[in-house]
Design a protein around this motif. Structure first.
Motif, PDB file in Angstrom:
ATOM      1  N   LEU A 123       0.832  -1.205   0.000  1.00  0.00           N
ATOM      2  CA  LEU A 123       0.000   0.000   0.000  1.00  0.00           C
ATOM      3  C   LEU A 123       0.870   1.260   0.000  1.00  0.00           C
ATOM      4  N   GLU A 124       1.901   1.255   0.848  1.00  0.00           N
ATOM      5  CA  GLU A 124       2.775   2.439   0.940  1.00  0.00           C
ATOM      6  C   GLU A 124       3.560   2.646  -0.360  1.00  0.00           C
ATOM      7  N   ASN A 125       4.000   1.550  -0.978  1.00  0.00           N
ATOM      8  CA  ASN A 125       4.695   1.686  -2.254  1.00  0.00           C
ATOM      9  C   ASN A 125       3.782   2.310  -3.314  1.00  0.00           C
ATOM     10  N   SER A 135      -3.494   8.631   4.722  1.00  0.00           N
ATOM     11  CA  SER A 135      -4.954   8.546   4.897  1.00  0.00           C
ATOM     12  C   SER A 135      -5.697   9.229   3.747  1.00  0.00           C
ATOM     13  N   SER A 136      -5.087  10.273   3.163  1.00  0.00           N
ATOM     14  CA  SER A 136      -5.796  10.983   2.088  1.00  0.00           C
ATOM     15  C   SER A 136      -5.794  10.188   0.782  1.00  0.00           C
ATOM     16  N   VAL A 137      -4.876   9.225   0.625  1.00  0.00           N
ATOM     17  CA  VAL A 137      -4.836   8.478  -0.636  1.00  0.00           C
ATOM     18  C   VAL A 137      -5.133   6.989  -0.435  1.00  0.00           C
ATOM     19  N   ARG A 138      -5.324   6.611   0.839  1.00  0.00           N
ATOM     20  CA  ARG A 138      -5.525   5.191   1.136  1.00  0.00           C
ATOM     21  C   ARG A 138      -6.666   4.596   0.299  1.00  0.00           C
ATOM     22  N   GLY A 139      -7.763   5.310   0.247  1.00  0.00           N
ATOM     23  CA  GLY A 139      -8.943   4.803  -0.457  1.00  0.00           C
ATOM     24  C   GLY A 139      -8.654   4.499  -1.911  1.00  0.00           C
ATOM     25  N   PHE A 140      -8.129   5.475  -2.625  1.00  0.00           N
ATOM     26  CA  PHE A 140      -7.890   5.290  -4.052  1.00  0.00           C
ATOM     27  C   PHE A 140      -6.790   4.260  -4.303  1.00  0.00           C
ATOM     28  N   ALA A 141      -5.718   4.305  -3.470  1.00  0.00           N
ATOM     29  CA  ALA A 141      -4.617   3.353  -3.661  1.00  0.00           C
ATOM     30  C   ALA A 141      -5.101   1.921  -3.412  1.00  0.00           C
ATOM     31  N   THR A 142      -5.907   1.749  -2.372  1.00  0.00           N
ATOM     32  CA  THR A 142      -6.434   0.415  -2.062  1.00  0.00           C
ATOM     33  C   THR A 142      -7.323  -0.083  -3.195  1.00  0.00           C
TER      34      THR A 142
END
Ligand SMILES: Nc1ncnc2c1ncn2[C@@H]1O[C@H](COP(=O)(O)OP(=O)(O)OP(=O)(O)O)[C@@H](O)[C@H]1O
Ligand SMILES: [Mg+2]
Length: 222
Positions: A103-105, A118-125
């Motif tokens: 996820l972090e990568n 947290s601001s990109v977690r949704g889209f990245a996931t």
């Protein structure tokens, strides 16, 4: 005007006692949403051209206009932001950070742009799930197969919703099954996101997947 226009693009490198010209006047127009494969013998200048299109390096002469913006008129700082916000890169050796999880990568370009996880977690996931990696979010790169690593790199290239993706031999290190899967993912995301993709490849069958094949020979497009 095309989405990307390269005009009379030249690039030379200084060697011991003379200049070696690698790109000798490239003219190329690429439309929005087009998938281009870039082929040519080793040393033809494919990676060099990709680096110029990705504003990782500046040409010796000529111009590159992307979405109406002349890259030569942009400062180094503007180019950095342009790369971070508008472009996605995919490399042959994946270039994942070994200490970060999947996820972090995938979120890395956003971190570099000062955004929080947290601001990109949704889209990245969501993107990772779409690429079949939903069950691998906490894994580190060494716990993944080559095909999985390349899919993380694809997610990373997509996370800032780029308009242009540059891929340098994205299937060069994959077996034929994983290579075919990565190609079909790339083909689909061009369609689904209307993103422009320039992919360097040595593989004729990979090149066939593209909308248009461009051949580089002796520093010019043939
Ligand atoms: N920073 C540099 N300094 C000097 N010469 C360079 C530099 N980068 C590339 N070259 C030379 O430019 C030529 C083209 O290199 P480039 O990496 O673009 O080729 P390529 O078409 O991507 O080849 P390959 O298929 O092997 O990846 C090569 O002869 C290389 O040695
Ligand atoms: Mg190369």
């Amino acid at each position: 005007m095309s989405f990307i226009e390269a005009r009379q693009l030249r690039k030379s490198y200084a060697s011991a006692d003379h200049e070696v010209e690698i790109l000798k006047g490239i003219n190329l127009g690429i439309e929005k949403g087009e998938f281009i494969s870039l082929m040519g013998p080793s040393g033809a200048g494919k990676s060099t051209l990709l680096q110029l299109l990705g504003a990782l390096d500046r040409p010796s002469a000529g111009e590159i206009i992307i979405d109406g913006k002349d890259l030569s008129r942009m400062s180094d700082k503007e180019l950095t932001l342009f790369r971070r916000r508008r472009l996605g890169f995919i490399f042959q050796f994946f270039n994942l950070m070994p200490t970060l999880n999947v996820l972090e990568n995938a979120a890395l370009p956003c971190f570099l742009d000062g955004k929080s996880l947290s601001s990109v977690r949704g889209f990245a996931t969501e993107t990772l799930e779409r690429l079949g990696l939903g069950h691998r979010l906490d894994h580190r790169p060494h716990q993944l197969s080559g095909g999985e690593m390349q899919r993380v790199a694809i997610a990373r290239a997509l996370v800032n919703k780029p308009s242009l993706i540059l891929a340098d031999e994205p299937t060069g290190n994959l077996d034929s099954k994983n290579g075919a899967e990565v190609l079909s993912i790339l083909k689909n995301l061009v369609k689904d996101f209307n993103v422009t993709l320039v992919m360097v490849t040595h593989d004729k069958s990979a090149a066939e997947v593209a909308d248009r094949k461009v051949q580089l020979l002796d520093g010019v497009v043939v």
